[in-house]
Scaffold this active site. Structure first.
Site, PDB file in Angstrom:
ATOM      1  CB  ILE A  31       5.665  -8.328 -12.671  1.00 30.35           C
ATOM      2  CG1 ILE A  31       5.660  -7.453 -11.413  1.00 30.35           C
ATOM      3  CG2 ILE A  31       6.887  -8.074 -13.534  1.00 30.35           C
ATOM      4  CD1 ILE A  31       5.778  -5.996 -11.659  1.00 30.35           C
ATOM      5  CG  ASP A  89       8.179  -0.026  -1.342  1.00 33.42           C
ATOM      6  OD1 ASP A  89       8.340  -0.490  -0.195  1.00 33.42           O
ATOM      7  OD2 ASP A  89       7.579  -0.640  -2.234  1.00 33.42           O
ATOM      8  N   GLY A 129       2.690  -8.771  -7.496  1.00 31.71           N
ATOM      9  CA  GLY A 129       3.244  -7.933  -6.446  1.00 31.71           C
ATOM     10  C   GLY A 129       2.110  -7.384  -5.598  1.00 31.71           C
ATOM     11  CB  ALA A 130       2.114  -5.311  -2.575  1.00 28.78           C
ATOM     12  CD  GLU A 131       2.057   0.409  -5.802  1.00 26.81           C
ATOM     13  OE1 GLU A 131       1.279   1.186  -6.348  1.00 26.81           O
ATOM     14  OE2 GLU A 131       3.283   0.555  -5.779  1.00 26.81           O
ATOM     15  CB  ALA A 132       1.959  -3.461 -10.264  1.00 24.97           C
TER      16      ALA A 132
END
Lengths: 206, 327
Positions: free
Chosen positions: A12, A117, A7-10
């Site tokens: 998975i 978001d 993902g963009a942030e994390a």
């Protein structure tokens, strides 16, 4: 462990928890960011996400169960929702589900939570139910302006990623949203959405 | 096909001549004259427009000379019609109209932001990119879908170029201040926490600007360093979000702030993480220039006749996502 998605942030991963499949969400170090800023962001969002995911469940909204939070690694282990993101569903289905999504957002706002978001990837459709995920940017706020920021974001996403069905789907979203927050709040917040839009760069000045 | 492009949205007055063969474009000349306000001050629209008026004949004739082209050999003339500063835009439009009517050449009003993207695509070879447009006038993340550039994220208040300029001016630099801030930031590595404001795919810089001004008394270098680190991290994060959301495999950076090395270093790392190709407009053509206007006009001429003189216009507000792209 299998990497499911970057993902963009994390990142998975699919993992096991108590003999059943679970999701491991890790907010890894971002090397492009200054380390002090990076550590602050990752810690803050991990805490916020795990808190809000459980809080909104108490409003009757479907979210994954949180099993374990590791603040040192900025990671969360949570229930796996094996459905599909609304983003990937056929257009007609997205239009139909928009009303329900509007209701869910309405319930969050009514209870003083801003998601922060609201994209179509953060709603998972599974067994005729919509699950909400990704609360890293959420805030506890009853300010109408903050709620309007939420609405503007989903509008922006519909207008860009789902341009062909924008009109129908936004209309349905608003019907659902209005049915929860009531006419007075609805009018106030949608007016604020227009105010935020008019602040945008080079928006038509009347 | 040979075109002349005239750019005059803000501090730059520029004329460029390009030759178009099929989908290929070649820059024959690109001449610019940039208005510099006194130290610590921003662009004064009237002063900038006077500057443009004064230098327009020189820039134009030098541009024709360098390209070895005579005015009557031009197939089209395009000018930036907006968005930008009214008085400045009018200068470019007047020059374009005069030439078009006297020599009877088709005329094309062009959206300045679209120009940045089209020239960036021409010079880098990016095919289907996610575009980051960062300049004094824009901070937008865009992708092309169904004949229009769609906005996936943008600033909710001031732009990246503005926060750098406004902060730079407050410590005595002259606009544009990006380069001065970048140089001063290199001398510090002491990060001071500043407000970080990402709202979904959008950013907001106004709080960051005030907070940076508040820490400047201790050390200008630390303030420049911390400002860059914070603002660029915000941009990188929203770019990363848009890449993950759209699944695009190319990123193209255009606009004046694309010249900043720290920003492109950070975005290159973002691209690496998402196995995405990284394209950046060459520094010389990242900022405002006539080539961007000329190339976009040439592209439009494929599907459109020029507009008649009475329909030529300038407008200060003209959002890129309202332009229909038919070519």
């Amino acid at each position: 462990m299998k990497l499911l998605r970057k993902g963009a942030e994390a990142d998975i991963y699919l993992t096991m928890w108590d003999n059943s499949q679970a999701i491991l969400k890790v907010r890894n170090v971002k090397k492009y960011r200054n380390p002090i800023l990076d550590a602050k962001i990752r810690k803050q969002r991990t805490i916020k996400e795990s808190q809000t995911i459980s809080l909104v469940k108490s409003f009757g909204i479907s979210t994954p169960l949180v099993y374990y939070v590791n603040l040192k690694k900025s990671s969360i282990i949570m229930q796996e929702i094996p459905g599909k993101p609304v983003h990937d569903l056929p257009n007609s289905k997205i239009i139909e589900l928009s009303k329900e999504i509007g209701k869910i957002v309405g319930v969050m706002h009514k209870n003083g939570v801003m998601h922060g978001d609201l994209t179509t990837s953060n709603f998972i459709y599974y067994k005729n139910k919509i699950y909400v995920i990704d609360f890293g940017l959420s805030q506890n706020t009853i300010k109408s302006e903050d709620h309007a920021v939420d609405l503007r974001l989903i509008k922006e996403i519909l207008n860009s990623a789902h341009a062909q069905i924008m009109e129908h789907s936004w209309k349905n979203f608003l019907i659902g949203y209005k049915s929860i927050v009531g006419l007075a709040n609805y009018t106030k917040i949608t007016n604020l959405v227009s105010v935020i839009e008019s602040r945008g760069r080079y928006a038509t000045v009347i | 096909m040979i075109g002349l492009g005239i750019e005059s949205t803000a501090h730059t007055f520029s004329c460029a001549i390009l030759e178009k063969n099929g989908n290929k474009g070649k820059i024959l000349s690109d001449v610019r004259k940039i208005y510099r306000p006194p130290d610590g001050e921003g662009i004064h629209p009237r002063e900038a427009s006077r500057h443009h008026l004064e230098f327009s004949p020189k820039v134009l004739s030098q541009c024709l000379q360098e390209a070895k082209i005579k005015i009557n050999e031009l197939d089209i003339i395009s000018y930036s019609a907006g968005p930008g500063l009214g008085p400045c835009l009018r200068v470019g439009a007047v020059v374009a109209r005069s030439l078009a009517s006297f020599y009877n050449i088709p005329i094309y009003p062009v959206n300045h932001a679209l120009g940045h993207i089209e020239l960036g695509k021409l010079l880098t070879g990016a095919k289907n990119p996610l575009v980051l447009l960062v300049s004094g006038g824009h901070t937008m993340i865009l992708a092309f879908l169904n004949k229009q550039w769609r906005v996936f994220g943008e600033t909710l208040d001031i732009t990246l170029g503005q926060i750098l300029d406004q902060f730079g001016r407050s410590i005595g630099f002259a606009s544009p201040c990006g380069k001065n801030i970048e140089d001063l930031a290199l001398s510090s590595s002491n990060y001071i926490l500043l407000p970080y404001s990402v709202k979904g795919n959008d950013v907001s810089f106004s709080g960051l600007l005030s907070a940076t001004k508040a820490i400047v008394s201790k050390s200008k270098a630390d303030a420049c360093f911390s400002l860059q680190e914070t603002a660029f991290a915000m941009i990188s994060e929203v770019v990363e979000r848009a890449l993950a959301f759209t699944g695009k495999k190319e990123l193209l950076i255009v606009g004046g702030v694309a010249a900043n090395k720290r920003l492109s270093e950070m975005l290159q790392k973002v691209c690496k993480r998402h196995t995405c190709k990284f394209f950046i407009a060459p520094a010389k053509y990242a900022g405002d220039c006539g080539s961007q206007i000329c190339w976009t006009g040439l592209l439009e001429s494929k599907v459109k006749q020029g507009v008649s003189l009475k329909d030529t216009f300038v407008t200060q507000s003209w959002r890129l996502d309202s332009v229909i792209v038919n070519y």
